[in-house]
Design a protein around this motif. Structure first.
Motif, PDB file in Angstrom:
ATOM      1  N   THR A  70      10.813   0.445   4.452  1.00 62.06           N
ATOM      2  CA  THR A  70      11.349  -0.887   4.756  1.00 62.06           C
ATOM      3  C   THR A  70      10.418  -1.978   4.260  1.00 62.06           C
ATOM      4  O   THR A  70       9.209  -1.786   4.167  1.00 62.06           O
ATOM      5  N   GLU A  94      -4.400  -3.619   0.295  1.00 62.84           N
ATOM      6  CA  GLU A  94      -3.197  -3.388   1.100  1.00 62.84           C
ATOM      7  C   GLU A  94      -2.847  -1.905   1.047  1.00 62.84           C
ATOM      8  O   GLU A  94      -2.900  -1.296  -0.022  1.00 62.84           O
ATOM      9  N   GLY A  96       0.289   0.644   1.565  1.00 62.00           N
ATOM     10  CA  GLY A  96       1.753   0.661   1.708  1.00 62.00           C
ATOM     11  C   GLY A  96       2.386  -0.420   0.854  1.00 62.00           C
ATOM     12  O   GLY A  96       2.899  -1.417   1.353  1.00 62.00           O
ATOM     13  N   GLY A  98       5.179  -0.501  -0.904  1.00 61.09           N
ATOM     14  CA  GLY A  98       6.619  -0.674  -0.651  1.00 61.09           C
ATOM     15  C   GLY A  98       7.278  -1.482  -1.761  1.00 61.09           C
ATOM     16  O   GLY A  98       7.186  -1.151  -2.940  1.00 61.09           O
ATOM     17  N   SER A  99       7.911  -2.570  -1.381  1.00 61.46           N
ATOM     18  CA  SER A  99       8.587  -3.430  -2.363  1.00 61.46           C
ATOM     19  C   SER A  99       7.609  -4.303  -3.149  1.00 61.46           C
ATOM     20  O   SER A  99       7.960  -4.855  -4.190  1.00 61.46           O
ATOM     21  N   GLN A 102       4.624  -7.993   0.543  1.00 58.23           N
ATOM     22  CA  GLN A 102       3.383  -8.376   1.231  1.00 58.23           C
ATOM     23  C   GLN A 102       2.245  -8.553   0.217  1.00 58.23           C
ATOM     24  O   GLN A 102       1.428  -9.468   0.354  1.00 58.23           O
ATOM     25  N   GLU A 117       0.051   2.955  -2.658  1.00 62.57           N
ATOM     26  CA  GLU A 117       1.352   3.440  -2.187  1.00 62.57           C
ATOM     27  C   GLU A 117       1.418   4.953  -2.376  1.00 62.57           C
ATOM     28  O   GLU A 117       1.004   5.462  -3.416  1.00 62.57           O
ATOM     29  N   LEU A 118       1.974   5.639  -1.388  1.00 60.36           N
ATOM     30  CA  LEU A 118       2.086   7.094  -1.464  1.00 60.36           C
ATOM     31  C   LEU A 118       3.089   7.535  -2.525  1.00 60.36           C
ATOM     32  O   LEU A 118       2.865   8.523  -3.224  1.00 60.36           O
ATOM     33  N   PHE A 119       4.214   6.819  -2.651  1.00 63.94           N
ATOM     34  CA  PHE A 119       5.285   7.249  -3.561  1.00 63.94           C
ATOM     35  C   PHE A 119       5.167   6.549  -4.918  1.00 63.94           C
ATOM     36  O   PHE A 119       5.252   5.309  -5.003  1.00 63.94           O
ATOM     37  N   ASP A 144      -2.742   8.622  -1.145  1.00 63.93           N
ATOM     38  CA  ASP A 144      -2.773   8.478   0.312  1.00 63.93           C
ATOM     39  C   ASP A 144      -3.681   7.313   0.702  1.00 63.93           C
ATOM     40  O   ASP A 144      -4.895   7.367   0.521  1.00 63.93           O
ATOM     41  N   GLY A 145      -3.060   6.281   1.244  1.00 68.60           N
ATOM     42  CA  GLY A 145      -3.793   5.076   1.606  1.00 68.60           C
ATOM     43  C   GLY A 145      -4.806   5.271   2.719  1.00 68.60           C
ATOM     44  O   GLY A 145      -5.688   4.422   2.897  1.00 68.60           O
ATOM     45  N   THR A 161       0.304  -1.579   6.107  1.00 73.63           N
ATOM     46  CA  THR A 161       1.700  -1.880   6.447  1.00 73.63           C
ATOM     47  C   THR A 161       2.498  -0.622   6.797  1.00 73.63           C
ATOM     48  O   THR A 161       3.712  -0.592   6.676  1.00 73.63           O
ATOM     49  N   LEU A 216       2.455   8.245   6.234  1.00 74.97           N
ATOM     50  CA  LEU A 216       2.759   9.648   5.927  1.00 74.97           C
ATOM     51  C   LEU A 216       1.543  10.289   5.288  1.00 74.97           C
ATOM     52  O   LEU A 216       0.653   9.608   4.776  1.00 74.97           O
TER      53      LEU A 216
HETATM   54  N1  SAH Z   1       4.210  -3.777   2.402  1.00 70.60           N
HETATM   55  C1  SAH Z   1       5.561  -3.337   2.110  1.00 70.60           C
HETATM   56  C2  SAH Z   1       6.223  -2.682   3.309  1.00 70.60           C
HETATM   57  C3  SAH Z   1       6.010  -1.286   3.203  1.00 70.60           C
HETATM   58  S1  SAH Z   1       6.755  -0.151   4.323  1.00 70.60           S
HETATM   59  C4  SAH Z   1       6.435  -4.472   1.606  1.00 70.60           C
HETATM   60  O1  SAH Z   1       6.020  -5.628   1.681  1.00 70.60           O
HETATM   61  O2  SAH Z   1       7.537  -4.176   1.124  1.00 70.60           O
HETATM   62  C5  SAH Z   1       5.425   0.999   4.348  1.00 70.60           C
HETATM   63  C6  SAH Z   1       5.057   1.592   3.029  1.00 70.60           C
HETATM   64  O3  SAH Z   1       3.946   2.462   3.255  1.00 70.60           O
HETATM   65  C7  SAH Z   1       6.152   2.451   2.390  1.00 70.60           C
HETATM   66  O4  SAH Z   1       6.363   2.027   1.073  1.00 70.60           O
HETATM   67  C8  SAH Z   1       5.575   3.848   2.431  1.00 70.60           C
HETATM   68  O5  SAH Z   1       5.993   4.650   1.351  1.00 70.60           O
HETATM   69  C9  SAH Z   1       4.092   3.583   2.419  1.00 70.60           C
HETATM   70  N2  SAH Z   1       3.251   4.663   2.954  1.00 70.60           N
HETATM   71  C10 SAH Z   1       3.515   5.516   3.967  1.00 70.60           C
HETATM   72  N3  SAH Z   1       2.471   6.344   4.167  1.00 70.60           N
HETATM   73  C11 SAH Z   1       1.529   5.995   3.252  1.00 70.60           C
HETATM   74  C12 SAH Z   1       0.228   6.494   2.959  1.00 70.60           C
HETATM   75  N4  SAH Z   1      -0.332   7.506   3.613  1.00 70.60           N
HETATM   76  N5  SAH Z   1      -0.450   5.895   1.950  1.00 70.60           N
HETATM   77  C13 SAH Z   1       0.091   4.867   1.237  1.00 70.60           C
HETATM   78  N6  SAH Z   1       1.310   4.364   1.481  1.00 70.60           N
HETATM   79  C14 SAH Z   1       2.024   4.931   2.469  1.00 70.60           C
END
Ligand code: SAH
Length: 220
Positions: A70, A94, A96, A98-99, A102, A117-119, A144-145, A161, A216
């Protein structure tokens, strides 16, 4: 697409409801830092949401991204950015991406933002989106963050995040003295914490109850 069809008027409308969002959702809940409010006005949240969510870009909710992730609620993005205490010259990490929303807000407030970012597909999409918007001060890493980005540490501030069960030690270690860590902690009920690095260790306080996607583990 909608923007193309309706042209400039739709852009004006989005800018108008973005200003409403700042007044009704963010200032009204106590975020005061004028630089944060200006950054929230500058960054087009609608540029970060999926097309089916375009008309909901400035509502008071998180919105869905790919992979069940999200984009955070605008107020929470503003609150976390304010808690990071940025004046303009900082290096920020930062966790995570994501999009990338942030990250863009942080990039308006600090000198440089590193985001993990993990993905890989989410990271690549965010990277393309942020390049198109003209951000040149954001660096991307897939992994892995919880491990932070040791090669580029230490950081003035770290903004996480996704919710961790506890503060990852690597992140605390990668803060400068006096550095600020903003992180949702907990499984189930979570609290947003601000932790400041002191010679005696992290000085923590709980700021608000929050609801983030979980942090994750790699391979999960
Ligand atoms: N900051 C983002 C919101 C992200 S939601 C924005 O502004 O859109 C959380 C994000 O953390 C997701 O994209 C998810 O894939 C990522 N995430 C989950 N576990 C993680 C990890 N261990 N390391 C890095 N990113 C991770």
């Amino acid at each position: 697409m909608i923007q193309k069809l309706l042209g400039q008027k739709y852009g004006d409308y989005l800018a108008f409801i973005r200003r409403q969002m700042i007044k009704d959702q963010i200032e009204s809940r106590g975020v005061k830092d004028p630089r944060v409010l200006a950054a929230m006005d500058k960054v087009c949240r609608h540029c970060f949401v999926t097309e089916d969510m375009l008309s909901r870009s400035y509502e008071d909710y998180p919105l869905p991204l790919a992979r069940g992730q999200t984009i955070s609620q605008p107020y929470i993005v503003a609150l976390m950015s304010e808690l990071a205490g940025l004046a303009g010259g900082e290096r920020v990490l930062e966790i995570g991406t994501g999009s990338g929303y942030q990250a863009a807000v942080l990039a308006e407030l600090a000198a440089e933002v590193d985001t993990v970012e993990l993905f890989a597909d989410l990271s690549a999409a965010a990277q393309a989106r942020l390049a198109k918007l003209g951000y040149a001060n954001i660096n991307f890493r897939t992994g892995d963050g919880a491990a932070g980005w040791p090669e580029r540490a230490p950081y003035d501030a770290i903004v996480v995040t996704c919710a961790a069960p506890a503060i990852p030690e690597a992140l605390a270690a990668q803060l400068k003295p006096g550095g600020r860590l903003v992180i949702p902690v907990g499984t189930g009920a979570q609290e947003l914490r601000l932790a400041i690095k002191t010679p005696e260790g992290l000085k923590e306080r709980a700021v608000a109850g929050v609801s983030f996607v979980p942090m994750l583990r790699e391979g999960a």
